[in-house]
Design an enzyme around this catalytic site. Structure first.
Site, PDB file in Angstrom:
ATOM      1  CG  ASP A  98      -1.835   1.166   1.297  1.00 53.20           C
ATOM      2  OD1 ASP A  98      -2.711   1.276   0.431  1.00 53.20           O
ATOM      3  OD2 ASP A  98      -1.682   2.002   2.218  1.00 53.20           O
ATOM      4  CD  GLU A 104      -2.255   2.738  -3.359  1.00 51.29           C
ATOM      5  OE1 GLU A 104      -3.255   3.435  -3.620  1.00 51.29           O
ATOM      6  OE2 GLU A 104      -1.955   2.403  -2.198  1.00 51.29           O
TER       7      GLU A 104
END
Length: 608
Positions: free
Chosen positions: A271, A308
């Site tokens: 993330d 990401e």
């Protein structure tokens, strides 16, 4: 916790059958890093034991006690409150409760699994808490055959670490070795992975290294896990480069490897890596990618990392041997933003950069990977990104998608594309995603045009935090013209309930037609080698911004989409063509070389 030989800070927790009493009781070697403490006490099943400093490792405390799988324990620092283990493998009573010993050796794996790599993959992003009404890993496992029939190769689970309450997205988790107990805990995850592997599905897990939740985060009591040197949208940054950062890096490194090793996960989605602030010469991501590649060699199966990142920096997915960070792939938001603006006409926020000429933006993303590759971004007020070398970066290293948990759930009402687009336009979105040069990823339910929203929901047990999140959410969207009463209350259980997939939909009305189209597209991707060709430079695109059509070539495959309401005549040339799939009936191009595509429709052809 018995400590096998290994890298500092990445040691596993297992149960030893070696007795400390001489009578065969199981025992565990407990250890914890607490460099600022003068005393550390182990509290285990009502008994206490002072831990001793480890002379070989600065800041570490260790000691042995009778315990086995399921035994509750915690640590007290300098006679303070009993806290959960920072490396806890299980939190039966939530983030603030005692930890529990997990003996990974007790699980009998059913499936011999040699792994499934990323090239040629089709991913499916799944949130355990809303994939089924039950919201558990076991219930999700019972629905995996649907993904096999769809043609999915890997299921990507949103974060599983413990967080306050029962329901939430999972991005404010703590205890990055543990599994959220309401989902079923560690054993349920192993059953899920076993079932997935038995069906031939790889499993990817979304992990969060850039912050930990504000509630239940006890790490600051143990050591310098965070630093004021850098700041993120969630507060002080994780300490990756300040004093004490060696052990902090090892902490997150050990967590990542544990998912891959102990749970047989095939890959990790990392993330928001742009929030991992690290000024050291060897970046944490480079260290992590080297460790994961090393573990893959040790285990004899492929493992991969997907970032990401909003940096549009090719170095993230450039091999370490070529002076990159060595991650195996990254999400490509530029493709999503270009596609979204072309489909919807939206132009607010970051969509503004793509909305002026959305078909040109989409064409650039399809051929160059990034739209912002050093161009000016009006949203950021500066130039952004760096060009990809299309001759060296394989297309599968970028993930393409029309919807994700972020792009749906971070809208005020969590509305999907299906809430405002016709089935034909949804088919066009699927076609562009599943025939693109990127690794495609679907968000759960999009394959049947789910009518349920996917909204932002929480279950904070701290009343002040709950109210702050509620007010902040409504204030944020009020600034964009939404009435406060129209923004769902994240703390209301009904917000989560509205977000649960309706499994009766796939058999009804237009949902079944959309689902059949997704199945056909994914089958074509598996059947046609040109659609998984990693050569980004081989994609050729033509488009008409005013007429709203776009066509591209990948080898012998031709893809044409008409996003306009009126029929479009798209020039494909006079070479013979065979229609492989069409949303509406379409004839191959005639002698004039024109392909006539109905409004809001799409077609895939073979034209050798």
């Amino acid at each position: 916790m018995i400590v096998p030989a290994g890298t500092m800070g990445t040691r596993d927790i297992t149960v030893s059958r070696r007795s400390i009493t001489g009578e065969g009781e199981p025992s565990v070697q407990f250890e914890v890093w607490a460099p600022q403490a003068d005393r550390v006490t182990l509290h285990c099943e009502g008994a206490t034991r002072a831990l001793a400093r480890d002379p070989a490792r600065a800041g570490w405390w260790t000691g042995e006690a009778e315990a086995e799988d399921g035994t509750r324990y915690g640590f007290a620092l300098d006679d303070g409150p009993v806290l959960p283990d920072p490396r806890s493998r299980r939190q039966p009573d939530g983030p603030d409760g005692l930890s529990a010993v997990v003996d990974h050796g007790r699980h009998a794996w059913r499936t011999r699994w040699t792994g499934r790599g990323l090239p040629g993959a089709v991913l499916y992003e799944l949130h355990v808490g809303t994939y089924t009404p039950e919201g558990t890993l076991d219930a999700a496992a019972s629905r995996l055959e649907h993904l096999v029939e769809l043609g999915i190769t890997h299921v990507e689970l949103m974060p599983l670490c413990p967080f306050p309450g029962r329901r939430g997205w999972g991005y404010e988790g703590v205890s990055p070795w543990a599994v959220h107990e309401p989902y079923g805990g560690p054993e349920a995850l192993k059953r899920f992975v076993d079932q997935a592997h038995e069906l031939g599905l790889g499993v990817v897990l979304d992990v969060v290294h850039n912050h930990l939740g504000p509630s239940g985060n006890h790490l600051p009591a143990f050591g310098p896990y965070f630093t004021e040197t850098h700041h993120t949208p969630w507060g002080t940054a994780v300490n990756l480069d300040a004093p004490g950062s060696d052990e902090v890096r090892a902490y997150f490194l050990g967590s990542a490897l544990a998912w891959l090793r102990d749970y047989r996960i095939d890959g990790l989605r990392l993330d928001a890596v742009h929030a991992l602030y690290d000024t050291r010469a060897c970046h944490f991501l480079e260290e992590l990618s080297a460790a994961v590649d090393g573990l893959a060699g040790e285990l004899g199966r492929p493992l991969f990392l997907i970032a990401e990142s909003d940096l549009n920096d090719p170095r993230i997915i450039t091999p370490r041997a070529e002076h990159g960070l060595g991650l195996h792939a990254q999400w490509n938001d530029d493709f999503h933003h270009a596609l979204h603006t072309a489909l919807t006409g939206e132009s607010q926020g970051y969509y503004a950069d793509f909305a002026e000429a959305p078909f040109a933006a989409l064409a650039k993303a399809l051929t160059g990977g990034y739209f912002h590759d050093g161009t000016y971004s009006s949203f950021r007020g500066r130039h952004h990104g760096r060009p990809l070398d299309r001759t060296r970066v394989a297309g599968h290293r970028l993930l393409g998608y029309s919807q994700t948990h972020d792009q749906v759930g971070n809208r005020a009402q969590g509305d999907r594309l299906s809430a405002r687009l016709s089935p034909g336009l949804l088919a066009c979105a699927a076609t562009l995603t599943l025939t693109s040069p990127f690794t495609p990823m679907l968000f759960m339910g999009e394959e049947w045009a789910a009518g349920t929203p996917w909204q932002f929901f929480t279950d904070h047990t701290d009343p002040e935090l709950a109210e702050a999140v509620r007010r902040g959410r409504r204030r944020e969207f009020a600034a964009h013209g939404w009435a406060e009463e129209d923004v769902p209350d994240p703390q209301d259980p009904a917000t989560r309930d509205r977000s649960v997939l309706d499994w009766s939909e796939p058999e009804r009305e237009h949902h079944a037609r959309v689902l059949a189209w997704y199945r056909r597209l994914i089958a074509l991707r598996h059947e046609q080698p040109d659609l998984t060709d990693p050569d980004l430079a081989d994609t050729r695109v033509a488009y008409d911004e005013e007429s709203r059509w776009l066509a591209f070539r990948r080898g012998d495959v031709r893809v044409a989409v008409n996003l306009g309401k009126e029929p479009a005549a798209i020039p494909l040339g006079t070479r013979p063509a065979l229609v492989l799939a069409a949303w509406d009936p379409v004839d191959p191009p005639g002698p004039d070389g024109l392909l006539h595509v109905p409004g809001e429709s799409c077609v895939i052809l073979s034209q050798p």
